[in-house]
Design an enzyme around this catalytic site. Structure first.
Site, PDB file in Angstrom:
ATOM      1  N   THR A 196      10.423   6.537   0.730  1.00  0.00           N
ATOM      2  CA  THR A 196       9.980   5.328   0.126  1.00  0.00           C
ATOM      3  C   THR A 196      10.173   5.242  -1.459  1.00  0.00           C
ATOM      4  O   THR A 196      10.046   6.282  -2.010  1.00  0.00           O
ATOM      5  CB  THR A 196       8.363   5.095   0.748  1.00  0.00           C
ATOM      6  OG1 THR A 196       8.053   5.022   1.682  1.00  0.00           O
ATOM      7  CG2 THR A 196       7.803   3.858  -0.377  1.00  0.00           C
ATOM      8  N   PRO A 209      17.175  14.204   7.670  1.00  0.00           N
ATOM      9  CA  PRO A 209      17.654  13.624   8.942  1.00  0.00           C
ATOM     10  C   PRO A 209      17.152  14.354  10.195  1.00  0.00           C
ATOM     11  O   PRO A 209      16.887  13.837  11.251  1.00  0.00           O
ATOM     12  CB  PRO A 209      19.148  13.389   8.677  1.00  0.00           C
ATOM     13  CG  PRO A 209      19.230  13.611   7.178  1.00  0.00           C
ATOM     14  CD  PRO A 209      18.219  14.389   6.675  1.00  0.00           C
ATOM     15  N   GLU A 215       3.670   9.873   7.641  1.00  0.00           N
ATOM     16  CA  GLU A 215       2.548  10.746   7.152  1.00  0.00           C
ATOM     17  C   GLU A 215       2.006  11.431   8.526  1.00  0.00           C
ATOM     18  O   GLU A 215       0.769  11.422   8.556  1.00  0.00           O
ATOM     19  CB  GLU A 215       1.565   9.978   6.433  1.00  0.00           C
ATOM     20  CG  GLU A 215       2.137   9.351   5.380  1.00  0.00           C
ATOM     21  CD  GLU A 215       2.016   9.829   4.052  1.00  0.00           C
ATOM     22  OE1 GLU A 215       1.505  11.066   4.093  1.00  0.00           O
ATOM     23  OE2 GLU A 215       2.749   9.438   3.261  1.00  0.00           O
ATOM     24  N   GLY A 216       2.838  11.775   9.536  1.00  0.00           N
ATOM     25  CA  GLY A 216       2.209  12.299  10.721  1.00  0.00           C
ATOM     26  C   GLY A 216       2.225  11.277  11.439  1.00  0.00           C
ATOM     27  O   GLY A 216       1.212  10.510  11.668  1.00  0.00           O
ATOM     28  N   THR A 217       2.730  11.561  12.989  1.00  0.00           N
ATOM     29  CA  THR A 217       2.588  10.727  13.954  1.00  0.00           C
ATOM     30  C   THR A 217       1.319  10.822  14.731  1.00  0.00           C
ATOM     31  O   THR A 217       0.479  11.872  14.372  1.00  0.00           O
ATOM     32  CB  THR A 217       3.796  10.791  15.050  1.00  0.00           C
ATOM     33  OG1 THR A 217       3.531  11.916  15.493  1.00  0.00           O
ATOM     34  CG2 THR A 217       5.076  10.639  14.579  1.00  0.00           C
ATOM     35  N   ARG A 256       0.952  -1.231   0.217  1.00  0.00           N
ATOM     36  CA  ARG A 256      -0.071   0.098   0.045  1.00  0.00           C
ATOM     37  C   ARG A 256       0.854   1.351  -0.028  1.00  0.00           C
ATOM     38  O   ARG A 256       0.538   2.142  -0.859  1.00  0.00           O
ATOM     39  CB  ARG A 256      -0.987  -0.008   1.081  1.00  0.00           C
ATOM     40  CG  ARG A 256      -2.171   0.974   1.173  1.00  0.00           C
ATOM     41  CD  ARG A 256      -1.871   2.293   1.708  1.00  0.00           C
ATOM     42  NE  ARG A 256      -1.383   2.210   2.934  1.00  0.00           N
ATOM     43  CZ  ARG A 256      -0.362   2.887   3.490  1.00  0.00           C
ATOM     44  NH1 ARG A 256       0.046   3.753   2.857  1.00  0.00           N
ATOM     45  NH2 ARG A 256       0.162   2.637   4.636  1.00  0.00           N
ATOM     46  N   MET A 293      -2.651 -14.403  19.864  1.00  0.00           N
ATOM     47  CA  MET A 293      -3.779 -15.402  19.733  1.00  0.00           C
ATOM     48  C   MET A 293      -2.938 -16.576  18.981  1.00  0.00           C
ATOM     49  O   MET A 293      -3.465 -17.798  19.172  1.00  0.00           O
ATOM     50  CB  MET A 293      -4.918 -14.964  19.412  1.00  0.00           C
ATOM     51  CG  MET A 293      -6.356 -15.742  19.634  1.00  0.00           C
ATOM     52  SD  MET A 293      -7.625 -15.040  18.963  1.00  0.00           S
ATOM     53  CE  MET A 293      -7.959 -13.926  20.001  1.00  0.00           C
ATOM     54  N   SER A 301      14.615  16.990  10.128  1.00  0.00           N
ATOM     55  CA  SER A 301      13.350  17.388   9.801  1.00  0.00           C
ATOM     56  C   SER A 301      12.271  16.241   9.599  1.00  0.00           C
ATOM     57  O   SER A 301      12.381  16.007   8.416  1.00  0.00           O
ATOM     58  CB  SER A 301      13.553  18.410   8.795  1.00  0.00           C
ATOM     59  OG  SER A 301      12.328  18.924   8.152  1.00  0.00           O
ATOM     60  N   TRP A 349      14.490   8.438   4.744  1.00  0.00           N
ATOM     61  CA  TRP A 349      13.378   7.709   4.765  1.00  0.00           C
ATOM     62  C   TRP A 349      12.450   7.648   3.621  1.00  0.00           C
ATOM     63  O   TRP A 349      11.273   8.134   3.847  1.00  0.00           O
ATOM     64  CB  TRP A 349      12.777   8.104   6.168  1.00  0.00           C
ATOM     65  CG  TRP A 349      13.301   8.111   7.528  1.00  0.00           C
ATOM     66  CD1 TRP A 349      13.882   9.048   8.172  1.00  0.00           C
ATOM     67  CD2 TRP A 349      13.889   6.858   8.098  1.00  0.00           C
ATOM     68  NE1 TRP A 349      14.504   8.731   9.086  1.00  0.00           N
ATOM     69  CE2 TRP A 349      14.399   7.329   9.063  1.00  0.00           C
ATOM     70  CE3 TRP A 349      13.702   5.364   7.757  1.00  0.00           C
ATOM     71  CZ2 TRP A 349      15.156   6.419  10.065  1.00  0.00           C
ATOM     72  CZ3 TRP A 349      14.472   4.623   8.597  1.00  0.00           C
ATOM     73  CH2 TRP A 349      15.339   5.011   9.550  1.00  0.00           C
TER      74      TRP A 349
HETATM   75  P1  FAD Z   1      10.185  13.258  14.712  1.00  0.00           P
HETATM   76  O1  FAD Z   1       9.360  14.434  14.085  1.00  0.00           O
HETATM   77  O2  FAD Z   1      11.571  13.511  15.375  1.00  0.00           O
HETATM   78  O3  FAD Z   1       9.234  12.856  16.145  1.00  0.00           O
HETATM   79  C1  FAD Z   1       9.958  12.062  17.265  1.00  0.00           C
HETATM   80  C2  FAD Z   1       8.965  12.025  18.166  1.00  0.00           C
HETATM   81  O4  FAD Z   1       8.469  13.437  18.703  1.00  0.00           O
HETATM   82  C3  FAD Z   1       7.426  11.464  17.631  1.00  0.00           C
HETATM   83  O5  FAD Z   1       6.964  10.530  18.752  1.00  0.00           O
HETATM   84  C4  FAD Z   1       6.564  12.576  17.578  1.00  0.00           C
HETATM   85  O6  FAD Z   1       5.275  12.167  17.690  1.00  0.00           O
HETATM   86  C5  FAD Z   1       6.991  13.476  18.505  1.00  0.00           C
HETATM   87  N1  FAD Z   1       6.586  14.954  18.414  1.00  0.00           N
HETATM   88  C6  FAD Z   1       7.179  15.676  17.267  1.00  0.00           C
HETATM   89  N2  FAD Z   1       6.821  16.989  17.302  1.00  0.00           N
HETATM   90  C7  FAD Z   1       5.851  17.042  18.412  1.00  0.00           C
HETATM   91  C8  FAD Z   1       4.999  17.811  19.053  1.00  0.00           C
HETATM   92  N3  FAD Z   1       4.952  19.175  18.184  1.00  0.00           N
HETATM   93  N4  FAD Z   1       4.408  17.717  20.019  1.00  0.00           N
HETATM   94  C9  FAD Z   1       4.317  16.379  20.840  1.00  0.00           C
HETATM   95  N5  FAD Z   1       5.322  15.404  20.087  1.00  0.00           N
HETATM   96  C10 FAD Z   1       5.869  15.481  19.127  1.00  0.00           C
HETATM   97  N6  FAD Z   1       9.290  10.688   4.333  1.00  0.00           N
HETATM   98  C11 FAD Z   1       8.995  11.340   3.079  1.00  0.00           C
HETATM   99  O7  FAD Z   1       9.248  12.534   2.976  1.00  0.00           O
HETATM  100  N7  FAD Z   1       8.919  10.484   2.033  1.00  0.00           N
HETATM  101  C12 FAD Z   1       8.665   9.088   2.292  1.00  0.00           C
HETATM  102  O8  FAD Z   1       8.460   8.442   1.113  1.00  0.00           O
HETATM  103  C13 FAD Z   1       8.669   8.468   3.495  1.00  0.00           C
HETATM  104  N8  FAD Z   1       8.622   7.236   3.644  1.00  0.00           N
HETATM  105  C14 FAD Z   1       8.757   6.716   5.146  1.00  0.00           C
HETATM  106  C15 FAD Z   1       9.006   5.255   5.217  1.00  0.00           C
HETATM  107  C16 FAD Z   1       9.186   4.652   6.321  1.00  0.00           C
HETATM  108  C17 FAD Z   1       9.275   3.234   6.441  1.00  0.00           C
HETATM  109  C18 FAD Z   1       9.273   5.595   7.388  1.00  0.00           C
HETATM  110  C19 FAD Z   1       9.400   5.186   8.698  1.00  0.00           C
HETATM  111  C20 FAD Z   1       9.293   6.980   7.232  1.00  0.00           C
HETATM  112  C21 FAD Z   1       9.129   7.445   6.247  1.00  0.00           C
HETATM  113  N9  FAD Z   1       9.165   9.094   5.761  1.00  0.00           N
HETATM  114  C22 FAD Z   1       8.879   9.323   4.853  1.00  0.00           C
HETATM  115  C23 FAD Z   1       9.367   9.909   7.096  1.00  0.00           C
HETATM  116  C24 FAD Z   1       8.265   9.978   7.928  1.00  0.00           C
HETATM  117  O9  FAD Z   1       7.349  10.794   7.278  1.00  0.00           O
HETATM  118  C25 FAD Z   1       8.746  10.683   9.251  1.00  0.00           C
HETATM  119  O10 FAD Z   1       9.414   9.775  10.023  1.00  0.00           O
HETATM  120  C26 FAD Z   1       7.673  11.233  10.068  1.00  0.00           C
HETATM  121  O11 FAD Z   1       7.198  12.561   9.518  1.00  0.00           O
HETATM  122  C27 FAD Z   1       8.206  11.660  11.366  1.00  0.00           C
HETATM  123  O12 FAD Z   1       9.470  12.283  11.483  1.00  0.00           O
HETATM  124  P2  FAD Z   1      10.635  11.729  12.461  1.00  0.00           P
HETATM  125  O13 FAD Z   1      10.801  10.283  12.117  1.00  0.00           O
HETATM  126  O14 FAD Z   1      11.718  12.754  12.005  1.00  0.00           O
HETATM  127  O15 FAD Z   1      10.247  11.770  13.807  1.00  0.00           O
END
Ligand code: FAD
Length: 390
Positions: free
Chosen positions: A170, A140, A369-371, A96, A343, A142, A168
Site C-alpha cells: 500500500t 510474491p 494483515e492476516g486472513t 483507513r 437491499m 511469501s 501488494w
Molecule cells: P496466502 O498466504 O498465499 O494465502 C492464500 C490462502 O491460504 C488464504 O486463504 C489463507 O488464509 C490460506 N492459508 C495460508 N496459510 C494457511 C494455513 N497455515 N492454514 C490454513 N490456511 C492458510 N502487505 C504488505 O507487506 N504491506 C502492505 O502495505 C500490504 N498492503 C496490501 C493491500 C492490499 C489491497 C492487499 C490485497 C494486500 C496487501 N498486503 C500488504 C499483502 C497482504 O498482507 C497479504 O496478501 C496477506 O498476508 C495474505 O498473503 P497472500 O495474499 O500471499 O495469501
C-alpha cells in the site's frame, strides 16, 4: 422509556469520554467535507489522484501516527485512534488503509525500532503528511508466512545491499520512504529505503477489483546499496514487523466496524424510502429481519472494538485479542455489506451508494494483515496452547 437510537442502539456513546467523542466528531466532519464527496470517483478511477494532498489533509487533521508520542504525533489513547479509524473506514477502507500504513506500520516501525536520527528525520514529516511511508513485508511467494521471505540484505563493508521483490504494498509507488523487511545472516531486519535510491523501483498494481481508492504497488530492489544507518537498529527478527502489524490490525478492528455502520445506515435509509408493492420495503418482515441482523452485527462490532481498545489502553491487549477483533469484525462487516447490497436492489451495484464499494473493499481487508484463517489459527493457539500454522 425512549426507543433506542438506531444509530447508537446500545448507547455506546455514553462509554466514550468527552475527548474521545470530540476526536470522533472532528474526524467525521472532516471526512464528510473533504473525503466522502470524492471517494467514489477515486474508487472508479482506481487510484487516489493526489495522494500528497490527501496525506497533507490527514496530517493537518492529526490522524497520522496519532497514537504515537512525540515527534509531532498527537499521543492519543488507543480508543481515540480506533474511533478515527472507524470514521475513516465508514468512508472507504482505502482511506483507513492509508492512515494505517502510514501511522501503524511505517511510523510505528520507525518510532519503536528506529534510531533517534531516523525518528527525527522522518516522524515529524510523516505526522504532518509531508512525507508518505510504506511497509514492505509481503512478497510474491511469501504472504501469510512472512518468515519465508526471499528478499536478502547482505553486508558489503559497512554498507548493506538489498535484493528482492515486495508485493501488494500500500502506497508503495508514492512513498518517500519504504520500510523494507529483509533476511540477513542474523535474521530478519528492517531497512529504510528512500525513494530515488539507485536500484529501487516501484510498479503500480492495476486491475484491482477491491480497495481501488488506494495505491497498491510492487517494490523491486536490485542491488540497492544502503549505508549502515539505514537499518532499524532495534528491530531484530520477525517479531518486529509482526508487532507493527498488530498495531495496524487493531485499527482494522475499528475500521471494519465503520464499514459495517456505513452499510447498515445506507440500508436503513434506503429501506425507508424505497416503495415496492405500495409500501416502503422497510415495512416487510423479511427486510426487518435483515435490518435486525445488521443492527446486531454493527453493535457487536462496536462493542468488540471498544472492549479491545480499553484493554489496549490498560496495556492488557494480547495479540490474540486483536486476532479475535479482526476475525469477528471483518466477518461481521462482510455480512452487513452483503445484506445491504442486496437491499439496495439494482442501485446497490452502483457507486451512487456506498454498499458495493464497501463490500468489495472488505475482500482486501479480510485478506491483508492476516486472513481469517491465520487469525483463527492464532485464536486456536491461544485456546489450546498448540500452534497449528504448519
Ligand atoms: P496466502 O498466504 O498465499 O494465502 C492464500 C490462502 O491460504 C488464504 O486463504 C489463507 O488464509 C490460506 N492459508 C495460508 N496459510 C494457511 C494455513 N497455515 N492454514 C490454513 N490456511 C492458510 N502487505 C504488505 O507487506 N504491506 C502492505 O502495505 C500490504 N498492503 C496490501 C493491500 C492490499 C489491497 C492487499 C490485497 C494486500 C496487501 N498486503 C500488504 C499483502 C497482504 O498482507 C497479504 O496478501 C496477506 O498476508 C495474505 O498473503 P497472500 O495474499 O500471499 O495469501
Amino acid at each position: 422509556m425512549k426507543t433506542p437510537d438506531p444509530h447508537d442502539f446500545l448507547a455506546v456513546d455514553r462509554d466514550l469520554t468527552e475527548e474521545e467523542r470530540a476526536i470522533r466528531d472532528t474526524v467525521r466532519a472532516y471526512g464528510a467535507a473533504e473525503l466522502l464527496p470524492y471517494v467514489a470517483d477515486w474508487f472508479e478511477a482506481g487510484t487516489i489522484p493526489d495522494p500528497r494532498a490527501v496525506a497533507k489533509g490527514l496530517g493537518s487533521l492529526g490522524v497520522l501516527g496519532m497514537h504515537l508520542d512525540g515527534y509531532g504525533c498527537a499521543g492519543t489513547n488507543a480508543v481515540s485512534y480506533g474511533l478515527a479509524c472507524r470514521e475513516l473506514e465508514a468512508i472507504d477502507s482505502g482511506l483507513r488503509s492509508f492512515v494505517s500504513v502510514q501511522g501503524s506500520l511505517a511510523m510505528t516501525a520507525i518510532h519503536r525500532y528506529g534510531s533517534e536520527e531516523q525518528r527525527q528525520e522522518w516522524l515529524p514529516r510523516m505526522a504532518a503528511g509531508d512525507a508518505i511511508g510504506c511497509f514492505g513485508l509481503t512478497e510474491p511467494d511469501s504472504g501469510s508466512d512472512p518468515g519465508s521471505m526471499r528478499t536478502r540484505a547482505r553486508r558489503d563493508g559497512s554498507d548493506w545491499v538489498l535484493d528482492g521483490t515486495k508485493m501488494w504494498i500500500t502506497n508503495g509507488s508514492v512513498a518517500d520512504i519504504a520500510v523494507v523487511w529483509a533476511a540477513t545472516e542474523d535474521g530478519i531486519r528492517g531497512f529504510l529505503v528512500p525513494q530515488g535510491t539507485p536500484g529501487y523501483s516501484t510498479n503500480v498494481i492495476h486491475k484491482k477489483l477491491s480497495l481501488r481508492a488506494s495505491i497498491t504497488s510492487e517494490l523491486v530492489l536490485e542491488g540497492v546499496r544502503l549505508p549502515a544507518e539505514a537499518m532499524l537498529p532495534g528491530a531484530e527478527g520477525l517479531k518486529a514487523p509482526l508487532s507493527c502489524l498488530s498495531e495496524a490490525r487493531y485499527g482494522i478492528v475499528w475500521g471494519a466496524a465503520g464499514a459495517a455502520r456505513a452499510c447498515y445506515e445506507s440500508a436503513l435509509d434506503y429501506a425507508r424510502d424505497r416503495i415496492q408493492f405500495g409500501r416502503p420495503i422497510a415495512a416487510f418482515q423479511l427486510t426487518q429481519r435483515k435490518l435486525a441482523d445488521m443492527l446486531v452485527d454493527v453493535n457487536h462490532a462496536m462493542l468488540t472494538a471498544l472492549r479491545i481498545g480499553r484493554l489496549k489502553d490498560e496495556g492488557l491487549a494480547h495479540h490474540s485479542h486483536i486476532s479475535f477483533g479482526k476475525l469477528a469484525n471483518v466477518r461481521a462487516a462482510q455480512r452487513v455489506a452483503a445484506l445491504a447490497r442486496g437491499m439496495h436492489g439494482a442501485n446497490g451495484i452502483t457507486l451512487e451508494y456506498p454498499v458495493m464499494r464497501h463490500m468489495v473493499n472488505l475482500e482486501s481487508v479480510a485478506t491483508y494483515e492476516g486472513t481469517e484463517d491465520v487469525h483463527a489459527l492464532s485464536l486456536g493457539q491461544a485456546l489450546t496452547g498448540t500452534p497449528a500454522f504448519r
